[in-house]
Design an enzyme around this catalytic site. Structure first.
Site, PDB file in Angstrom:
ATOM      1  N   HIS A 269       0.851  -1.322   0.008  1.00 15.21           N
ATOM      2  CA  HIS A 269       0.014   0.100   0.035  1.00 15.21           C
ATOM      3  C   HIS A 269       0.796   1.370  -0.045  1.00 15.21           C
ATOM      4  CE1 HIS A 269      -3.804   1.907   0.307  1.00 15.21           C
ATOM      5  NE2 HIS A 269      -3.333   2.787   1.199  1.00 15.21           N
ATOM      6  N   HIS A 306      -5.179   4.440  10.183  1.00  9.49           N
ATOM      7  CA  HIS A 306      -4.366   5.678  10.376  1.00  9.49           C
ATOM      8  C   HIS A 306      -4.758   6.889  11.115  1.00  9.49           C
ATOM      9  CE1 HIS A 306      -6.605   6.136   6.471  1.00  9.49           C
ATOM     10  NE2 HIS A 306      -6.175   7.324   6.636  1.00  9.49           N
ATOM     11  N   HIS A 344      -8.782   6.635  11.924  1.00  7.47           N
ATOM     12  CA  HIS A 344      -9.768   5.887  11.144  1.00  7.47           C
ATOM     13  C   HIS A 344      -9.192   4.955  10.089  1.00  7.47           C
ATOM     14  CE1 HIS A 344      -8.313   9.248   8.620  1.00  7.47           C
ATOM     15  NE2 HIS A 344      -8.579   8.605   7.645  1.00  7.47           N
TER      16      HIS A 344
END
Ligand SMILES: [Fe+2]
Length: 399
Positions: A269, A306, A344
């Site tokens: 990612h 994060h 979140h």
């Protein structure tokens, strides 16, 4: 803008006599940012750009904002915003204030009629066209815009937005308090886009010919609404301001379509800055575009949880399916606000559901602000109060 452009008729040497067919002189106007120490444009007007015959203070629209209290992630549905007279909304006076802080105001309009002539003397504006089409008419020339276009309008550019007949022009507007441009790390010392940049000069559109109003309309007294540091003033000019026969320089409005953003991907990612598209004073704008996703055999394609420690993260969902938000109530037109102070991440089940995915078709615009965003009346009119509890599936408004 980083590169030079010349449109229409200009004289061979700057600041020399340049005459109209009737023998009179064209009037020069130098637009220069940072006190003429940075980019500029030199424009040639048929009439004096200084000729005002009236100036009237205009009552300010509702621009009050309320702090994000209690602090929590929030979801807003711009698709449910209503205007009192939907057929009478323009992209300037019809803006609903969604969010604001001392650096930027973020507004939304579903425009159905031409706006008044307008300029923002406080900062650059960035328009993002969600749907619909139209023309942004400016003193530099006209820009045809549609679905997915970002339009960067430099401070003090006189312009108006003319939507096409039919579908409203749904537009997110950022009113900055300074200048908006490509991130500096994408540019060479002399301003050329570098090879690692996700877009380059070929992807940008600028005015190609002058926009000159002629006939009776050209000579009529004409109003221009001006946003400045202390509110709004309506100037009346002794003629129509679209009287520029030519200009050159590195300062002008330009368009970049989100579909021309070439996503940067990796085996695992990639962090949000790979999506960055613009930077402004104390905020950045990122584009999340359809792309092949992480190709490590064990990769988790949706983002990790994060904490955006130094920024509030506003996401505007404009197309496709946003994988990490499935089950949250978010749809096309939604905006999520994940403020600094909250962690979140993907909705429950989204990580597992994404395993093995090779492609995401999401399209979203993200604005990260370095100071907290407060809520304007528009945001408060379309909030979904359940969003903060969608990860745990229980909370005060959950039933
Ligand atoms: Fe995020």
């Amino acid at each position: 803008m980083p590169y030079y452009r010349s449109v229409g008729e200009i004289p061979r040497k700057r600041h020399t006599q340049f005459r109209k067919p009737d023998g009179g002189l064209y009037a020069e106007e130098l637009m220069g940012v940072e006190g003429f120490s940075s980019d500029s444009a030199l424009l040639y007007h048929r009439n004096l750009p200084t000729a005002i015959v009236d100036a009237v203070q205009v009552a300010e629209d509702d621009r009050a904002t309320t702090a994000n209290l209690p602090l929590k992630p929030r979801h807003f549905r711009s698709q449910e915003l209503k205007w009192e007279a939907p057929d009478d909304v323009d992209a300037v006076t019809g803006r609903r204030l969604l969010f604001g802080n001392p650096d930027v105001k973020i507004c939304f309009a579903a425009a159905t009629r031409p706006s008044p002539l307008y300029r923002n003397a406080f900062g650059d504006e960035l328009l993002y066209v969600q749907t619909g089409a139209g023309v942004v008419e400016t003193i530099y020339g006209a820009l045809r815009v549609g679905d997915g276009d970002y339009v960067v309008i430099p401070t003090s550019t006189t312009y108006r937005v003319v939507p096409d007949q039919g579908e409203p022009l749904r537009v997110l507007v950022l009113e900055a308090t300074g200048h908006i441009g490509p991130p500096k790390r994408y540019l060479s010392a002399k301003g050329q886009f570098l090879e690692h940049a996700p877009y380059c000069e070929r992807d940008l559109r600028g005015p190609t010919e002058p926009l000159v109003v002629t006939g009776e309309e050209a000579e009529r007294d004409t109003d221009v609404l001006v946003r400045h540091r202390n509110g709004l003033t309506r100037f009346t000019y002794a003629h129509h301001p679209f009287d520029v026969v030519g200009w050159d320089g590195c300062l002008y409005p330009w368009v970049f379509n989100i579909r021309d953003f070439e996503p940067i991907t990796g085996r695992v990612h990639q962090p949000p800055p790979v999506h960055q598209t613009f930077e402004g004073p104390n905020f950045v704008v990122c584009s999340f575009c359809p792309r092949k996703v992480d190709y490590h055999p064990q990769a988790v394609p949706v983002p990790y949880n994060h904490a955006n420690v130094d920024s509030d993260e506003l996401m505007f969902y404009v197309g496709g399916n946003y994988e990490a938000r499935k089950g949250s109530g978010i749809g096309i037109g939604s905006l999520s606000l994940h403020p600094s102070g909250c962690t979140h991440g993907p909705q429950p089940g989204a990580v597992e559901a994404s395993l093995g995915a090779e492609h995401f078709d999401e399209l979203a615009v993200m604005v990260d602000t370095f100071r907290p965003l407060e809520l304007g009346e528009g945001a408060q009119a379309c909030e979904d109060p359940r969003y903060a509890w969608t990860w745990a599936r229980r909370g005060p408004d959950w039933s």
